[in-house]
Each structure stands twice: as C-alpha cells, then as structure tokens.
Scaffold this motif. Structure first.
Motif, PDB file in Angstrom:
ATOM      1  N   HIS A  78       0.760  -1.077   0.020  1.00 46.15           N
ATOM      2  CA  HIS A  78       0.085  -0.022   0.130  1.00 46.15           C
ATOM      3  C   HIS A  78       0.768   1.298   0.002  1.00 46.15           C
ATOM      4  O   HIS A  78       2.244   1.070   0.599  1.00 46.15           O
ATOM      5  N   CYS A 113      -3.510   6.978  -0.001  1.00 48.98           N
ATOM      6  CA  CYS A 113      -2.760   5.723  -0.724  1.00 48.98           C
ATOM      7  C   CYS A 113      -2.626   5.928  -2.250  1.00 48.98           C
ATOM      8  O   CYS A 113      -3.540   5.919  -3.068  1.00 48.98           O
ATOM      9  N   HIS A 119      -8.923   3.909  -1.257  1.00 47.22           N
ATOM     10  CA  HIS A 119      -8.490   3.596   0.122  1.00 47.22           C
ATOM     11  C   HIS A 119      -8.794   5.039   0.825  1.00 47.22           C
ATOM     12  O   HIS A 119      -8.463   5.866   0.393  1.00 47.22           O
TER      13      HIS A 119
END
Ligand SMILES: [Cu+2]
Length: 128
Positions: A78, A113, A119
């Motif tokens: 991530h 992210c 996200h």
C-alpha cells in the motif's frame, strides 16, 4: 614515589573513563525528531485505512512516521503519500518503513494511498 604512581594511576583512570564516555555518546549523534508517529494500515469491514488518520504537528517540526502495513488481504503493498511534503512510499506487508521530513509550511494536507486512491485517506494538520 608511591604517591606519584598513585596520582598517575588516578589520572590514567580518569583518561580511560573519559574516553569511554565519549564512545558512549556516539550513538546519541543519531537524528532527533520533534514528533514521531507509528501509523498502521488496517482493513475493517472491507475498507482500508492508515490509522491514525489525522496527524497534528507544528510548523518547523522534524517528523518521523513509522509505517506498518498490517493488511492481510491482497495486494501485498500500500502507498503512503503526502504531496505537500514530497512523501510517496510503498509499504509491503511485513516490511515497515519510516519517512522523515520537516513540516515547513502550515495548513491541512491530504494523506492517501497513491496505489489505491479509493482507500480511505487522512490528513496532516500543521499548526502555525
Ligand atoms: Cu492501498
């Protein structure tokens, strides 16, 4: 004569202990930060977050953020990005990383992210 050798021995001991003290100070030369955080990526009910989502610092602070990716589902990596401070890191599960920067401007800046813009992101609040 005995007094003199005792004095020499004492001086030697002082010298040895001062050398030791200097040695022990060496690791303290490590970089100092005004604020340090640990921020963890987690998944809850299908949503992915960096927690805590809001960081609060002061303008001029030297910041260190330790990043841990604890998301068990795929993908394995991530992103952690703060455009305002040129931060853009990829963090793999099981491989923590630290980012460092100086918060040289005040304001509210987005944290996200960059690998998966959907996200849930956060913000860093830099106080004047
Ligand atoms: Cu992501």
């Amino acid at each position: 004569m005995k007094k003199i050798s005792l004095w020499v021995a004492g001086a030697m001991l002082l010298w040895v202990s001062s050398v030791r003290a200097a040695d022990q100070k060496a690791p303290a030369a490590e970089e100092k930060f005004d604020r340090q955080f640990t921020v963890v990526a987690i998944e809850q009910d299908g949503s992915k977050f960096w927690i805590p989502g809001t960081l609060i610092v002061k303008k001029g602070d030297k910041i260190k953020i330790n990043l841990i990716n604890n998301i068990k589902s795929e993908p394995n990596t991530h992103g952690y990005a703060i455009d305002a401070f040129g931060i853009k890191e990829i963090i793999a599960r099981g491989e923590p990383k630290a980012v460092t920067f100086t918060a040289d401007k005040s304001g509210i800046f987005t944290v996200y992210c960059h690998q998966h813009p959907k996200h849930i992101g956060g913000q860093i609040l830099v106080l004047e």
